[in-house]
Design a protein around this motif. Structure first.
Motif, PDB file in Angstrom:
ATOM      1  N   HIS A 286       0.788  -1.232   0.000  1.00  0.00           N
ATOM      2  CA  HIS A 286       0.000   0.000   0.000  1.00  0.00           C
ATOM      3  C   HIS A 286       0.824   1.288   0.000  1.00  0.00           C
ATOM      4  CE1 HIS A 286      -3.504   2.498   0.461  1.00  0.00           C
ATOM      5  NE2 HIS A 286      -3.194   2.898   1.671  1.00  0.00           N
ATOM      6  N   THR A 287       1.902   1.375   0.777  1.00  0.00           N
ATOM      7  CA  THR A 287       2.652   2.630   0.885  1.00  0.00           C
ATOM      8  C   THR A 287       3.652   2.830  -0.249  1.00  0.00           C
ATOM      9  OG1 THR A 287       4.425   1.666   2.225  1.00  0.00           O
ATOM     10  CG2 THR A 287       2.491   2.518   3.400  1.00  0.00           C
ATOM     11  N   HIS A 288       3.900   1.782  -1.042  1.00  0.00           N
ATOM     12  CA  HIS A 288       4.875   1.820  -2.132  1.00  0.00           C
ATOM     13  C   HIS A 288       6.306   1.993  -1.617  1.00  0.00           C
ATOM     14  CE1 HIS A 288       1.964   2.817  -5.698  1.00  0.00           C
ATOM     15  NE2 HIS A 288       1.472   1.905  -4.867  1.00  0.00           N
ATOM     16  N   ARG A 289       6.538   1.675  -0.335  1.00  0.00           N
ATOM     17  CA  ARG A 289       7.880   1.752   0.243  1.00  0.00           C
ATOM     18  C   ARG A 289       8.321   0.365   0.663  1.00  0.00           C
ATOM     19  NH1 ARG A 289       9.082   7.249   3.239  1.00  0.00           N
ATOM     20  NH2 ARG A 289       7.821   8.655   1.983  1.00  0.00           N
ATOM     21  N   ALA A 290       9.237  -0.237  -0.079  1.00  0.00           N
ATOM     22  CA  ALA A 290       9.753  -1.561   0.283  1.00  0.00           C
ATOM     23  C   ALA A 290      10.544  -1.442   1.578  1.00  0.00           C
ATOM     24  CB  ALA A 290      10.631  -2.098  -0.840  1.00  0.00           C
ATOM     25  N   LEU A 291      10.264  -2.361   2.506  1.00  0.00           N
ATOM     26  CA  LEU A 291      10.874  -2.246   3.836  1.00  0.00           C
ATOM     27  C   LEU A 291      10.826  -3.589   4.546  1.00  0.00           C
ATOM     28  CD1 LEU A 291      11.896  -0.394   6.225  1.00  0.00           C
ATOM     29  CD2 LEU A 291       9.482  -0.116   6.838  1.00  0.00           C
TER      30      LEU A 291
END
Length: 350
Positions: A286-291
């Motif tokens: 959802h946030t488009h931030r790979a983590l």
């Protein structure tokens, strides 16, 4: 490690009827499926699309069916790659996101299964809320904890395919960009009211019946599922300021998403642990931030699978190298032990 299963998880491809995204996720995915998934030998393979795989949001049932067919026809290599996976014994999972929540409609889910695996439709499964693999992982898109995109009664759509899906506030604002600001503000206000009413219905006995049915599918205690459904809640008093802030920041090319696991992820995992259903991995998108990181107050690891679209956020390798596509892999040993983490696929084979 003697493996019993391998889970591949990726998200936010945002495949539409055009192929104008500079990263062209629909062109990269077939090679990932062929070389990465089908090329791996050994255990039972599962590929999980953790939401926003397709661009279907805001469509009615007939439009959703037509759009899904058009998308797969436009991305023919992806269509054939998914077909090959299903035919090769790979289990395909589609978790609904806010951009493809229409997959929750039984008719749309059935059409997807029939298209990708006509001889064995059960090879394709749609999860309207989240995927649960006991003691191993949970995977949800994450929009249900985001007031601007939350759809409280998502299970109702999964039961009754003719139900209209209420647009959350931010989606209501973006649904008709050609309209005046006043008209769009009115749409947001109506959406807020609909969300408030939906939150009340989620806490009524009628919705508890849907949650009980869902608990059987998820293999989770009924009380746990009820608590998870009420874990986050839409409130107009906080959602409207966030909507305004989000719009202003988006116009400036900025985002409000952070660089650590969201608090909701920890609450979700701790709720599972309370009912004796803890998992080793919590995966969202959802946030488009790979983590990848540890979760506070629990033993599970958090992974956000980022995006394969060009709307990359965060400071990972995919920001500096647009040929790096994030995914997660979780391997399960025969004794139940797991290992895995966040990975990056590059079409050049690296």
């Amino acid at each position: 490690m003697s493996r019993a299963a391998r889970w591949w998880l990726l998200s936010d491809l945002h495949l539409g009827v055009s192929d104008d995204d500079p990263r062209r996720p629909g062109t990269v995915l077939p090679d990932f499926l062929r070389r990465g998934v089908l090329g791996a030998s050994g255990p039972q393979q599962h590929v999980v699309f953790v939401g926003d795989t397709f661009e279907l949001a805001g469509l009615d049932e007939d439009e959703s069916l037509a759009r899904l067919e058009s998308i797969l026809a436009r991305h023919l290599d992806t269509f054939r790659g998914l077909e090959a996976c299903a035919a090769g014994g790979v289990q395909l999972h589609f978790v609904c996101g806010n951009h493809d929540v229409e997959l929750a409609r039984p008719s749309v889910a059935s059409r997807l299964s029939a298209m990708l695996s006509p001889l064995e439709p059960t090879r394709v499964r749609v999860h309207p809320w989240f995927l649960h693999v006991p003691q191993v992982l949970v995977a949800e898109h994450g929009h249900q904890h985001h007031a601007l995109h939350r759809i409280p009664e998502v299970l109702r759509a999964a039961v009754n395919g003719t139900d209209e899906l209420d647009l959350p506030p931010l989606a209501a604002w973006n649904a008709h960009p050609s309209r005046s600001r006043l008209s769009r503000a009115g749409a947001v206000a109506r959406s807020c009211l609909a969300s408030e009413l939906a939150e009340r219905r989620v806490r009524e006995p009628a919705y508890d019946e849907l949650l009980q049915t869902e608990s059987l599918r998820l293999a989770l205690d009924k009380a746990a599922v009820r608590d998870l459904a009420r874990l986050s809640r839409f409130r107009t008093v906080s959602a409207l300021p966030r909507t305004a802030t989000r719009i202003v920041l988006a116009a400036a090319g900025r985002s409000t998403a952070g660089e650590k696991a969201p608090a909701a992820a920890g609450r979700f995992v701790r709720t599972l642990e309370t009912y004796g259903s803890g998992v080793a991995w919590y995966v969202s998108a959802h946030t488009h931030r790979a983590l990848e990181s540890a979760l506070e107050g629990g033993s599970a690891r958090y992974i956000n699978t980022g995006t394969w679209s060009s709307d990359v956020r965060g400071r990972g390798p995919d920001q500096s190298d647009r040929r790096a596509f994030p995914y997660a892999v979780v391997e399960v040993a025969r004794d139940g032990a797991t290992r895995g983490g966040l990975r990056y696929w590059r079409p050049d084979g690296d």
